[in-house]
Design a protein around this motif. Structure first.
Motif, PDB file in Angstrom:
ATOM      1  N   GLU A 196       0.830  -1.200   0.000  1.00  0.00           N
ATOM      2  CA  GLU A 196       0.000   0.000   0.000  1.00  0.00           C
ATOM      3  C   GLU A 196       0.864   1.250   0.000  1.00  0.00           C
ATOM      4  O   GLU A 196       0.581   2.230  -0.707  1.00  0.00           O
ATOM      5  CB  GLU A 196      -0.922   0.006   1.224  1.00  0.00           C
ATOM      6  CG  GLU A 196      -1.812   1.236   1.296  1.00  0.00           C
ATOM      7  CD  GLU A 196      -2.645   1.311   2.557  1.00  0.00           C
ATOM      8  OE1 GLU A 196      -3.872   1.150   2.469  1.00  0.00           O
ATOM      9  OE2 GLU A 196      -2.037   1.522   3.636  1.00  0.00           O
ATOM     10  N   ILE A 197       1.933   1.234   0.781  1.00  0.00           N
ATOM     11  CA  ILE A 197       2.817   2.397   0.865  1.00  0.00           C
ATOM     12  C   ILE A 197       3.489   2.662  -0.477  1.00  0.00           C
ATOM     13  O   ILE A 197       3.531   3.803  -0.962  1.00  0.00           O
ATOM     14  CB  ILE A 197       3.866   2.184   1.978  1.00  0.00           C
ATOM     15  CG1 ILE A 197       3.189   2.257   3.356  1.00  0.00           C
ATOM     16  CG2 ILE A 197       4.985   3.221   1.876  1.00  0.00           C
ATOM     17  CD1 ILE A 197       4.093   1.898   4.506  1.00  0.00           C
ATOM     18  N   THR A 200       1.058   4.010  -3.036  1.00  0.00           N
ATOM     19  CA  THR A 200       0.566   5.362  -2.766  1.00  0.00           C
ATOM     20  C   THR A 200       1.671   6.410  -2.852  1.00  0.00           C
ATOM     21  O   THR A 200       1.483   7.488  -3.437  1.00  0.00           O
ATOM     22  CB  THR A 200      -0.094   5.431  -1.373  1.00  0.00           C
ATOM     23  OG1 THR A 200      -1.105   4.423  -1.272  1.00  0.00           O
ATOM     24  CG2 THR A 200      -0.717   6.798  -1.131  1.00  0.00           C
ATOM     25  N   VAL A 201       2.822   6.105  -2.274  1.00  0.00           N
ATOM     26  CA  VAL A 201       3.890   7.094  -2.142  1.00  0.00           C
ATOM     27  C   VAL A 201       5.070   6.800  -3.070  1.00  0.00           C
ATOM     28  O   VAL A 201       5.790   7.711  -3.481  1.00  0.00           O
ATOM     29  CB  VAL A 201       4.381   7.182  -0.678  1.00  0.00           C
ATOM     30  CG1 VAL A 201       5.392   8.306  -0.504  1.00  0.00           C
ATOM     31  CG2 VAL A 201       3.209   7.394   0.266  1.00  0.00           C
ATOM     32  N   PRO A 207       5.363  11.251   2.014  1.00  0.00           N
ATOM     33  CA  PRO A 207       3.896  11.210   2.102  1.00  0.00           C
ATOM     34  C   PRO A 207       3.315  12.575   2.423  1.00  0.00           C
ATOM     35  O   PRO A 207       3.821  13.294   3.282  1.00  0.00           O
ATOM     36  CB  PRO A 207       3.646  10.219   3.237  1.00  0.00           C
ATOM     37  CG  PRO A 207       4.874  10.308   4.088  1.00  0.00           C
ATOM     38  CD  PRO A 207       6.018  10.543   3.133  1.00  0.00           C
ATOM     39  N   THR A 208       2.244  12.922   1.747  1.00  0.00           N
ATOM     40  CA  THR A 208       1.503  14.142   2.061  1.00  0.00           C
ATOM     41  C   THR A 208       0.329  13.784   2.972  1.00  0.00           C
ATOM     42  O   THR A 208       0.049  12.606   3.222  1.00  0.00           O
ATOM     43  CB  THR A 208       0.969  14.786   0.774  1.00  0.00           C
ATOM     44  OG1 THR A 208       0.018  13.888   0.160  1.00  0.00           O
ATOM     45  CG2 THR A 208       2.104  15.065  -0.198  1.00  0.00           C
ATOM     46  N   THR A 210      -2.698  14.052   2.236  1.00  0.00           N
ATOM     47  CA  THR A 210      -3.659  13.319   1.408  1.00  0.00           C
ATOM     48  C   THR A 210      -3.262  11.853   1.294  1.00  0.00           C
ATOM     49  O   THR A 210      -4.116  10.958   1.344  1.00  0.00           O
ATOM     50  CB  THR A 210      -3.747  13.946   0.004  1.00  0.00           C
ATOM     51  OG1 THR A 210      -4.122  15.315   0.128  1.00  0.00           O
ATOM     52  CG2 THR A 210      -4.760  13.213  -0.850  1.00  0.00           C
ATOM     53  N   ASP A 211      -1.972  11.599   1.138  1.00  0.00           N
ATOM     54  CA  ASP A 211      -1.484  10.220   1.074  1.00  0.00           C
ATOM     55  C   ASP A 211      -1.824   9.467   2.354  1.00  0.00           C
ATOM     56  O   ASP A 211      -2.267   8.312   2.317  1.00  0.00           O
ATOM     57  CB  ASP A 211       0.034  10.200   0.849  1.00  0.00           C
ATOM     58  CG  ASP A 211       0.429  10.751  -0.512  1.00  0.00           C
ATOM     59  OD1 ASP A 211      -0.396  10.655  -1.441  1.00  0.00           O
ATOM     60  OD2 ASP A 211       1.552  11.272  -0.630  1.00  0.00           O
ATOM     61  N   GLU A 214      -5.396   8.456   2.473  1.00  0.00           N
ATOM     62  CA  GLU A 214      -5.739   7.407   1.515  1.00  0.00           C
ATOM     63  C   GLU A 214      -5.243   6.028   1.946  1.00  0.00           C
ATOM     64  O   GLU A 214      -5.808   5.019   1.520  1.00  0.00           O
ATOM     65  CB  GLU A 214      -5.147   7.753   0.145  1.00  0.00           C
ATOM     66  CG  GLU A 214      -5.812   8.947  -0.530  1.00  0.00           C
ATOM     67  CD  GLU A 214      -5.161   9.273  -1.855  1.00  0.00           C
ATOM     68  OE1 GLU A 214      -4.122   8.636  -2.181  1.00  0.00           O
ATOM     69  OE2 GLU A 214      -5.677  10.153  -2.573  1.00  0.00           O
ATOM     70  N   MET A 215      -4.234   5.968   2.798  1.00  0.00           N
ATOM     71  CA  MET A 215      -3.658   4.680   3.203  1.00  0.00           C
ATOM     72  C   MET A 215      -4.471   4.094   4.356  1.00  0.00           C
ATOM     73  O   MET A 215      -4.093   4.173   5.531  1.00  0.00           O
ATOM     74  CB  MET A 215      -2.183   4.858   3.571  1.00  0.00           C
ATOM     75  CG  MET A 215      -1.313   5.244   2.389  1.00  0.00           C
ATOM     76  SD  MET A 215       0.464   5.218   2.723  1.00  0.00           S
ATOM     77  CE  MET A 215       0.614   6.555   3.901  1.00  0.00           C
ATOM     78  N   SER A 311       2.409   7.295  10.885  1.00  0.00           N
ATOM     79  CA  SER A 311       2.271   6.939   9.465  1.00  0.00           C
ATOM     80  C   SER A 311       3.531   7.298   8.698  1.00  0.00           C
ATOM     81  O   SER A 311       4.013   6.518   7.857  1.00  0.00           O
ATOM     82  CB  SER A 311       1.064   7.660   8.862  1.00  0.00           C
ATOM     83  OG  SER A 311      -0.143   7.277   9.501  1.00  0.00           O
ATOM     84  N   VAL A 315       5.992   4.740   6.608  1.00  0.00           N
ATOM     85  CA  VAL A 315       6.307   4.937   5.200  1.00  0.00           C
ATOM     86  C   VAL A 315       7.810   4.892   4.971  1.00  0.00           C
ATOM     87  O   VAL A 315       8.310   4.152   4.108  1.00  0.00           O
ATOM     88  CB  VAL A 315       5.718   6.277   4.703  1.00  0.00           C
ATOM     89  CG1 VAL A 315       6.276   6.629   3.315  1.00  0.00           C
ATOM     90  CG2 VAL A 315       4.200   6.203   4.651  1.00  0.00           C
TER      91      VAL A 315
END
Length: 377
Positions: A196-197, A200-201, A207-208, A210-211, A214-215, A311, A315
């Protein structure tokens, strides 16, 4: 300036209770001599002094119990069931809980009592009520609806300030330690979390916010690590909790320490999906079921900061490493008794202790494999 040690303050505050029976015994002997015009027998004087304190304690305990029963009946409620004790003052209960604290999780004895008796149980220690509850409605009463009925003295405020000071460091660091430990024990969770990481990233991106939102699986893994919250309050006045399983309301006498624990969501299996599948409806239906950051108007102000911090750590950790394994040749093992028990104790490969917070004895030792291009594909 160094203040008075709390032990001396505690002892001084209870000296009148010890002196009062002795003073009454002395006054009684003097009245005997004045009224009957003869000396008070020596054997009777010694007996009066020796038995005055236990007799006074027995009378006080009996009076308090009868008073609480009468008040509970007046409110149409009942008292919480008591843990059975064979020794005066619940000394055997104290020894049992103390041994369990040394050889098991901090919540193990209370979980056992709730299974043996009711979701609400009175673990009476040294003639003082210690009510333990796992009912969400009772937790809500403690923290919100009947908050004014529980203590808010200087000591509690000082403890809360200390909690704020350590909230951004020790608690978050300890959560991440336990999270890393759980990932070392569940490679399937680690693989899915890392996927997932990376999706997404990416393998090197930052990571933002928003990221992070979403995770969903990342948040679920963090929540699954945070399933052992306790809240402790002492009642200033008599309060009534809602009944359990359609039973009568439960009366909580004044000066009763109430321990709230969301035992209803405890499980022996580490399963982040409980926060994603249909089981999550139970958790989200009542904010007082899962509350690692408290709930209601007194919810932790740093909750989202802590989630973002953890988080971000995950990441960067899983962007750098593709696998985590416990270094069992170095790691301090749990007590041998844990392997003979049931539940989480039998599964643990580290020794879990508690002080201000839970921690792993002698720290967590792991082996990590650095990620390469193949791992990121």
């Amino acid at each position: 300036m160094v203040g008075i040690p709390p032990g001396l303050v505690y002892t001084a505050g209870r000296l009148p209770r010890l002196i009062r029976p002795l003073a009454l015994a002395y006054v009684g002997s003097r009245l005997w001599e004045i009224v009957l015009k003869k000396a008070f027998p020596r054997w009777l004087r010694i007996s009066a002094y020796l038995f005055s304190i236990p007799f006074s304690v027995a009378c006080s305990v009996l009076y308090t119990h009868l008073r609480d029963e009468r008040e509970a009946a007046r409110r149409g409620a009942v008292l919480a069931p008591r843990v059975k004790s064979k020794w005066p003052g619940g000394l055997d209960t104290i020894l049992s809980v103390s041994r369990t604290f040394q050889n098991a999780h901090i919540g193990a004895p209370f979980d056992q009592y709730c299974q043996e008796y009711d979701p609400v149980v009175n673990v009476r220690i040294l003639f003082e009520d210690q009510v333990f509850t796992t009912e969400p409605d009772h937790i809500k009463a403690l923290l919100v609806t009947q908050f004014s009925s529980f203590e808010k003295d200087v000591a509690v405020i000082r403890d809360e300030i200390m909690n704020i000071l350590i909230a951004g460091r020790d608690t978050t660091a300890t959560t991440l330690t336990f999270l890393t430990y759980m990932l070392s024990q569940h490679p399937d969770v680690l693989k899915r979390l890392r996927a997932e990481i990376l999706d997404t990233v990416g393998s090197s991106g930052r990571p933002t916010s928003t990221d992070v939102e979403e995770m969903k699986y990342t948040r679920a893994v963090i929540n699954e690590t945070l399933r052992l919250p306790f809240n402790v309050r002492t009642s200033l006045e008599g309060v009534t909790f809602p009944g359990v399983n359609e039973g009568p309301p439960i009366y909580i006498p004044p000066n009763t320490r109430s321990v709230a624990h969301a035992d209803s969501i405890l499980s022996e299996i580490f399963d982040p999906d409980r926060f994603l599948d249909e089981r999550s409806k139970y958790l989200t239906s009542n904010p007082f079921i899962f509350l690692p950051f408290n709930a209601g108007p007194r919810i932790c102000l740093g909750r989202e900061f802590a989630y973002n911090e953890m988080s971000f750590f995950l990441v960067r950790l899983l962007q750098t490493f593709s696998s985590i394994a416990l270094a069992e040749d170095i790691q301090t093992p749990p007590p041998a008794e844990w392997g003979e028990g049931t539940g989480r104790n039998s599964q643990e490969k580290v020794a879990i202790r508690h002080h201000l917070i839970l921690y792993i004895d002698e720290g967590l030792w792991v082996q990590m494999r650095e990620a390469d291009y193949t791992d990121n594909m």
